[in-house]
Every structure is written in C-alpha cells, then in structure tokens.
Design a protein around this motif. Structure first.
Motif, PDB file in Angstrom:
ATOM      1  N   TYR A 138     -49.743  17.066   6.254  1.00 10.37           N
ATOM      2  CA  TYR A 138     -49.764  18.317   6.165  1.00 10.37           C
ATOM      3  C   TYR A 138     -50.779  19.191   6.470  1.00 10.37           C
ATOM      4  CZ  TYR A 138     -45.404  17.117   3.665  1.00 10.37           C
ATOM      5  OH  TYR A 138     -44.232  16.440   3.249  1.00 10.37           O
ATOM      6  N   ILE A 139     -50.708  19.949   7.576  1.00 10.85           N
ATOM      7  CA  ILE A 139     -52.204  20.684   8.148  1.00 10.85           C
ATOM      8  C   ILE A 139     -51.598  22.102   8.314  1.00 10.85           C
ATOM      9  CG2 ILE A 139     -52.742  18.748   9.439  1.00 10.85           C
ATOM     10  CD1 ILE A 139     -51.974  20.240  11.798  1.00 10.85           C
ATOM     11  N   SER A 140     -52.653  22.924   8.173  1.00 17.31           N
ATOM     12  CA  SER A 140     -52.553  24.393   8.538  1.00 17.31           C
ATOM     13  C   SER A 140     -53.147  24.779   9.653  1.00 17.31           C
ATOM     14  CB  SER A 140     -52.840  25.104   7.193  1.00 17.31           C
ATOM     15  OG  SER A 140     -54.415  25.064   6.892  1.00 17.31           O
ATOM     16  N   ASP A 141     -52.583  26.021  10.330  1.00 16.96           N
ATOM     17  CA  ASP A 141     -53.125  26.482  11.540  1.00 16.96           C
ATOM     18  C   ASP A 141     -53.557  27.883  11.331  1.00 16.96           C
ATOM     19  OD1 ASP A 141     -54.034  27.249  14.288  1.00 16.96           O
ATOM     20  OD2 ASP A 141     -52.182  26.762  15.018  1.00 16.96           O
ATOM     21  N   PRO A 142     -54.874  28.310  11.309  1.00 14.85           N
ATOM     22  CA  PRO A 142     -55.149  29.506  11.055  1.00 14.85           C
ATOM     23  C   PRO A 142     -54.382  30.782  12.053  1.00 14.85           C
ATOM     24  CG  PRO A 142     -56.894  28.148  11.122  1.00 14.85           C
ATOM     25  CD  PRO A 142     -56.048  27.509  11.548  1.00 14.85           C
ATOM     26  N   THR A 143     -53.962  30.205  13.267  1.00 13.01           N
ATOM     27  CA  THR A 143     -53.376  31.053  14.213  1.00 13.01           C
ATOM     28  C   THR A 143     -51.646  31.018  13.994  1.00 13.01           C
ATOM     29  OG1 THR A 143     -52.794  29.499  15.807  1.00 13.01           O
ATOM     30  CG2 THR A 143     -55.136  30.579  15.680  1.00 13.01           C
ATOM     31  N   ILE A 144     -51.125  30.431  13.008  1.00 14.90           N
ATOM     32  CA  ILE A 144     -49.705  30.456  12.719  1.00 14.90           C
ATOM     33  C   ILE A 144     -49.217  32.034  12.191  1.00 14.90           C
ATOM     34  CG2 ILE A 144     -47.996  29.723  11.095  1.00 14.90           C
ATOM     35  CD1 ILE A 144     -48.856  27.036  11.421  1.00 14.90           C
ATOM     36  N   SER A 145     -48.195  32.456  12.777  1.00 17.70           N
ATOM     37  CA  SER A 145     -47.671  33.593  12.189  1.00 17.70           C
ATOM     38  C   SER A 145     -46.949  33.556  11.151  1.00 17.70           C
ATOM     39  CB  SER A 145     -46.903  34.184  13.277  1.00 17.70           C
ATOM     40  OG  SER A 145     -47.821  34.970  14.464  1.00 17.70           O
ATOM     41  N   THR A 146     -46.722  34.260  10.067  1.00 15.15           N
ATOM     42  CA  THR A 146     -46.218  34.017   8.750  1.00 15.15           C
ATOM     43  C   THR A 146     -45.796  35.403   8.547  1.00 15.15           C
ATOM     44  OG1 THR A 146     -47.934  34.599   7.239  1.00 15.15           O
ATOM     45  CG2 THR A 146     -47.696  32.195   8.021  1.00 15.15           C
ATOM     46  N   CYS A 147     -44.891  35.567   7.256  1.00 17.89           N
ATOM     47  CA  CYS A 147     -44.822  36.791   6.864  1.00 17.89           C
ATOM     48  C   CYS A 147     -45.504  38.008   6.432  1.00 17.89           C
ATOM     49  CB  CYS A 147     -43.773  36.641   5.536  1.00 17.89           C
ATOM     50  SG  CYS A 147     -41.910  36.548   5.788  1.00 17.89           S
ATOM     51  N   SER A 148     -46.833  37.144   6.158  1.00 11.48           N
ATOM     52  CA  SER A 148     -48.159  38.045   5.816  1.00 11.48           C
ATOM     53  C   SER A 148     -48.844  38.433   7.157  1.00 11.48           C
ATOM     54  CB  SER A 148     -49.043  37.337   5.002  1.00 11.48           C
ATOM     55  OG  SER A 148     -48.335  36.747   3.774  1.00 11.48           O
ATOM     56  N   CYS A 149     -48.741  37.712   8.210  1.00 14.27           N
ATOM     57  CA  CYS A 149     -49.785  38.137   9.545  1.00 14.27           C
ATOM     58  C   CYS A 149     -48.987  37.684  10.458  1.00 14.27           C
ATOM     59  CB  CYS A 149     -51.055  37.501   9.235  1.00 14.27           C
ATOM     60  SG  CYS A 149     -52.263  37.830  10.500  1.00 14.27           S
ATOM     61  N   THR A 150     -48.968  38.481  11.642  1.00 13.61           N
ATOM     62  CA  THR A 150     -48.657  37.930  12.984  1.00 13.61           C
ATOM     63  C   THR A 150     -49.917  37.999  13.956  1.00 13.61           C
ATOM     64  OG1 THR A 150     -46.436  38.486  12.733  1.00 13.61           O
ATOM     65  CG2 THR A 150     -47.009  38.011  14.884  1.00 13.61           C
ATOM     66  N   GLN A 151     -50.190  36.981  14.661  1.00 13.43           N
ATOM     67  CA  GLN A 151     -51.482  37.034  15.351  1.00 13.43           C
ATOM     68  C   GLN A 151     -51.034  36.110  16.659  1.00 13.43           C
ATOM     69  OE1 GLN A 151     -54.695  35.215  13.262  1.00 13.43           O
ATOM     70  NE2 GLN A 151     -53.083  34.082  12.203  1.00 13.43           N
ATOM     71  N   PRO A 152     -51.928  36.489  17.894  1.00  8.50           N
ATOM     72  CA  PRO A 152     -51.624  35.675  18.922  1.00  8.50           C
ATOM     73  C   PRO A 152     -52.353  34.020  19.015  1.00  8.50           C
ATOM     74  CG  PRO A 152     -53.454  37.102  19.276  1.00  8.50           C
ATOM     75  CD  PRO A 152     -52.925  37.445  17.921  1.00  8.50           C
ATOM     76  N   SER A 153     -51.744  33.303  19.592  1.00  9.77           N
ATOM     77  CA  SER A 153     -52.007  31.772  19.391  1.00  9.77           C
ATOM     78  C   SER A 153     -52.043  31.121  20.725  1.00  9.77           C
ATOM     79  CB  SER A 153     -51.188  31.129  18.445  1.00  9.77           C
ATOM     80  OG  SER A 153     -51.310  29.756  18.429  1.00  9.77           O
ATOM     81  N   LYS A 154     -52.807  30.051  21.010  1.00 14.26           N
ATOM     82  CA  LYS A 154     -52.601  29.286  22.432  1.00 14.26           C
ATOM     83  C   LYS A 154     -51.549  28.074  22.146  1.00 14.26           C
ATOM     84  CE  LYS A 154     -57.505  30.083  23.780  1.00 14.26           C
ATOM     85  NZ  LYS A 154     -58.669  29.472  23.852  1.00 14.26           N
ATOM     86  N   GLY A 155     -51.075  27.806  20.798  1.00 16.11           N
ATOM     87  CA  GLY A 155     -50.191  26.829  20.722  1.00 16.11           C
ATOM     88  C   GLY A 155     -50.958  25.593  20.081  1.00 16.11           C
ATOM     89  N   PHE A 156     -50.086  24.654  19.979  1.00 14.32           N
ATOM     90  CA  PHE A 156     -50.299  23.444  19.116  1.00 14.32           C
ATOM     91  C   PHE A 156     -50.001  22.328  20.148  1.00 14.32           C
ATOM     92  CE2 PHE A 156     -49.900  19.996  15.993  1.00 14.32           C
ATOM     93  CZ  PHE A 156     -51.044  20.083  15.450  1.00 14.32           C
ATOM     94  N   GLY A 157     -50.851  21.045  19.910  1.00 17.98           N
ATOM     95  CA  GLY A 157     -50.365  19.795  20.507  1.00 17.98           C
ATOM     96  C   GLY A 157     -51.021  18.648  19.703  1.00 17.98           C
ATOM     97  N   LEU A 158     -50.211  17.539  19.941  1.00 18.24           N
ATOM     98  CA  LEU A 158     -51.051  16.364  19.485  1.00 18.24           C
ATOM     99  C   LEU A 158     -51.589  15.623  20.774  1.00 18.24           C
ATOM    100  CD1 LEU A 158     -48.143  15.045  17.176  1.00 18.24           C
ATOM    101  CD2 LEU A 158     -50.412  15.979  16.580  1.00 18.24           C
ATOM    102  N   ASP A 159     -52.630  14.561  20.587  1.00 19.51           N
ATOM    103  CA  ASP A 159     -53.116  14.005  21.629  1.00 19.51           C
ATOM    104  C   ASP A 159     -52.049  12.645  21.831  1.00 19.51           C
ATOM    105  OD1 ASP A 159     -55.240  15.535  21.564  1.00 19.51           O
ATOM    106  OD2 ASP A 159     -56.652  14.026  20.484  1.00 19.51           O
ATOM    107  N   TRP A 160     -51.621  12.504  23.196  1.00 23.60           N
ATOM    108  CA  TRP A 160     -50.668  11.722  23.405  1.00 23.60           C
ATOM    109  C   TRP A 160     -50.816  10.048  22.948  1.00 23.60           C
ATOM    110  CZ3 TRP A 160     -51.303   7.280  26.605  1.00 23.60           C
ATOM    111  CH2 TRP A 160     -52.395   7.251  27.338  1.00 23.60           C
ATOM    112  N   ASP A 161     -52.153   9.730  23.002  1.00 25.05           N
ATOM    113  CA  ASP A 161     -52.517   8.293  22.650  1.00 25.05           C
ATOM    114  C   ASP A 161     -52.738   8.218  21.057  1.00 25.05           C
ATOM    115  OD1 ASP A 161     -54.923   9.872  22.978  1.00 25.05           O
ATOM    116  OD2 ASP A 161     -55.888   8.286  23.854  1.00 25.05           O
ATOM    117  N   ALA A 162     -52.768   9.310  20.303  1.00 22.03           N
ATOM    118  CA  ALA A 162     -53.246   9.188  18.962  1.00 22.03           C
ATOM    119  C   ALA A 162     -52.064   8.686  17.924  1.00 22.03           C
ATOM    120  CB  ALA A 162     -53.475  10.594  18.386  1.00 22.03           C
TER     121      ALA A 162
END
Length: 299
Positions: free
Chosen positions: A86-110
């Motif tokens: 379980y990980i957190s992303d500081p750029t995630i928008s929640t009920c407490s805060c909405t902010q711009p983000s570039k998104g999220f991705g996993l490395d294809w070979d991981a």
C-alpha cells in the motif's frame, strides 16, 4: 627474520580478506524500515531481499519507498499474507485537498501489478479533447469507452467533497477505472488523457457513502516468482532469525544474513554473536588454522 616477517604479513592479509566480508555483512540487512516490517522479497539495501525487487523498494532514512519511472512514493504498509503493498502519492486528490498531478505508472518490466481493489478516479478531464470520451448520438450525448459505467456514484461522492467541488466542473468530467485498466504498460498519463488530477482509493473503510473516511492510496500486488512459491531456503533462513539476501556475484546467489554479522548459504546455525558483532564460520576457522600451521612448518 625477513622470511618470518613476510609470512606474518601474508597471514595478516589473508586474515583481513577472510574477516572483511563478515564485518561488512553485519551492517547490511535489517528487519524493519521505520515502522514497516521488512520480509522477503523486500530488503533494506543492496544484498537484501530478492534482487528483482531491490531497485523498486528502498529504505532511506527509515522511510520505505516505492520507486517507478513516474516518481517515488512512501509505502504505508505491506500485507505479506496477501502479497499487497500500500503506497501513498502526495499528488492524489482527496476530500481534504485537490491538486494537479502528472499521473502514476508502473514499470512494465517490474514484478508488480495493480490490485483489483485499487480504484482510480480521473478528475477535471476535458470533454472535448480527452481520449477517454467518445462522441455518440446527437447533441451533448457522450459515451465513455474508457470509464467504468458503475463509477458514477464514486464520482458523485467525490464531488460532494468541498475540496473537489472547488473545481467548479460538472461531475461528467470524472472518469473511474475499476478494475484498473491502464493497458499493458500500466501507465496513467494525465497529460495525455487531458485530465488535471486524480484520486485513488483501495477501500471504503465501511464508509461507502462517506468519501472523507475512504482509504486513499494505491494497492499493488507482487509475486515471489512465476509459480508464486515462497523459496524454501528463505523460509529456513527466517526461521533461524536470519534475513534473506543475495551475494554480489553475477548470479545473485541466495545468502542468509545472520544476526552475528555473517552470511551463510542456508541458515543461521550458530548461537549468539560475539560481543564485537562479528563471528567466523567454522569453515573459515578451519582454513585459518590450516594456513597458520602451514606457515609455522614453513618457518
């Protein structure tokens, strides 16, 4: 005299060479990083855990971190029984805060994939240029080929949050992926999708209608190997109070890092460590004894 001095120098050099790996290994593998328990296949540094996971899971200043090509993310907890991170992303928008983000991705070979419980809600998406929308019918009728048809309730609840409602946009600009469907590359590029931010959750915390109580973050699955079998050598190592790791050779062979500061190829079959924090294996002692008595005969 010169011969004795050279012999002693040779013996000292051999002794240092044999002792050095034990002294170094005593500072290698730890069983926790901050408040997070560390077990196989993860480790606290190079030589610990499984080498396939070491580039992605790191411990720096007692903070366990998950790294992908999109950034570094704090790990909040690990469910070893179900093999979920379980990980957190500081750029995630929640009920407490909405902010711009570039998104999220996993490395294809991981060795990771998204857990089915993970829900992504893309926010503030352009209804005219975003590829998630597709014109259909007449007038303002739209279909959402990349959105989950059951996600409208999640979007409605998110837009009931004060932070999200400040976007002053219609709920129709929210798109939900569930189960996650980001393609073979596990990539969520918000710039390409023409969305400014996103929210992510992996549970409702028994508060399905209260988005303030949801579990925000990203759940990621991992596998030990192709068959997902827990290695027997590692299980034996951990039962003997050791930490599973690997050597620095080209084949990254298994080693068991023991509390006394030495590595073995099976388990920690010795008792308490020396007060100095280092010990020699029986085989090493035998080699040293042989070298010493050989030198005495030679001198």
């Amino acid at each position: 005299m010169l011969l004795k001095t050279s012999s002693f120098t040779l013996f000292s050099s051999l002794l240092i060479a044999l002792l050095l790996p034990s002294l170094i290994s005593s500072q290698t593998c730890q069983k926790s990083c901050g408040k997070v328990l560390i077990k196989y296949p993860f480790g606290t540094g190079p030589g610990c855990g499984d080498p396939r996971f070491q580039p992605y899971i790191t411990c720096n200043q007692q903070q366990l971190t998950f790294t992908t090509h999109t950034g570094c993310y704090p790990i909040t907890s690990i469910d070893y029984n179900n093999q979920v991170i379980y990980i957190s992303d500081p750029t995630i928008s929640t009920c407490s805060c909405t902010q711009p983000s570039k998104g999220f991705g996993l490395d294809w070979d991981a060795p990771f994939s998204f857990h089915d419980d993970t829900i992504f809600a893309l926010l503030d998406c352009s209804t005219t240029s975003s590829p998630i929308y597709k014109a259909g019918g007449s007038g303002n009728n739209l279909t959402f080929p990349m959105c989950d048809s059951q996600g409208s309730s999640i979007c409605s609840l998110l837009y009931s949050c004060e932070a999200v409602s400040r976007l002053s946009l219609p709920i129709s600009t929210c798109c939900v992926y569930t189960p996650v469907d980001l393609g073979p590359s596990f990539e969520m590029d918000l710039q390409k999708l023409q969305c400014t931010s996103y929210s992510a959750l992996y549970g409702y915390n028994s508060q399905e209608t209260n988005p303030e109580g949801w579990k925000y973050g990203i759940a990621i699955k991992y596998k030990f190997n192709f068959d997902n079998d827990y290695p027997g050598l590692c299980a034996s190592c951990e039962k003997s109070n050791g930490v599973c790791g690997y050597d620095s050779g080209p084949y990254k062979s298994f080693v068991c890092n023991c509390p006394g500061g030495f590595n073995t190829t099976n388990d920690c079959f010795y008792g308490q460590s020396w007060s100095s924090g280092s010990r020699l294996k029986a085989g090493t002692l035998a080699v040293l004894s042989f070298i010493w008595f050989s030198l005495l005969d030679f001198m």
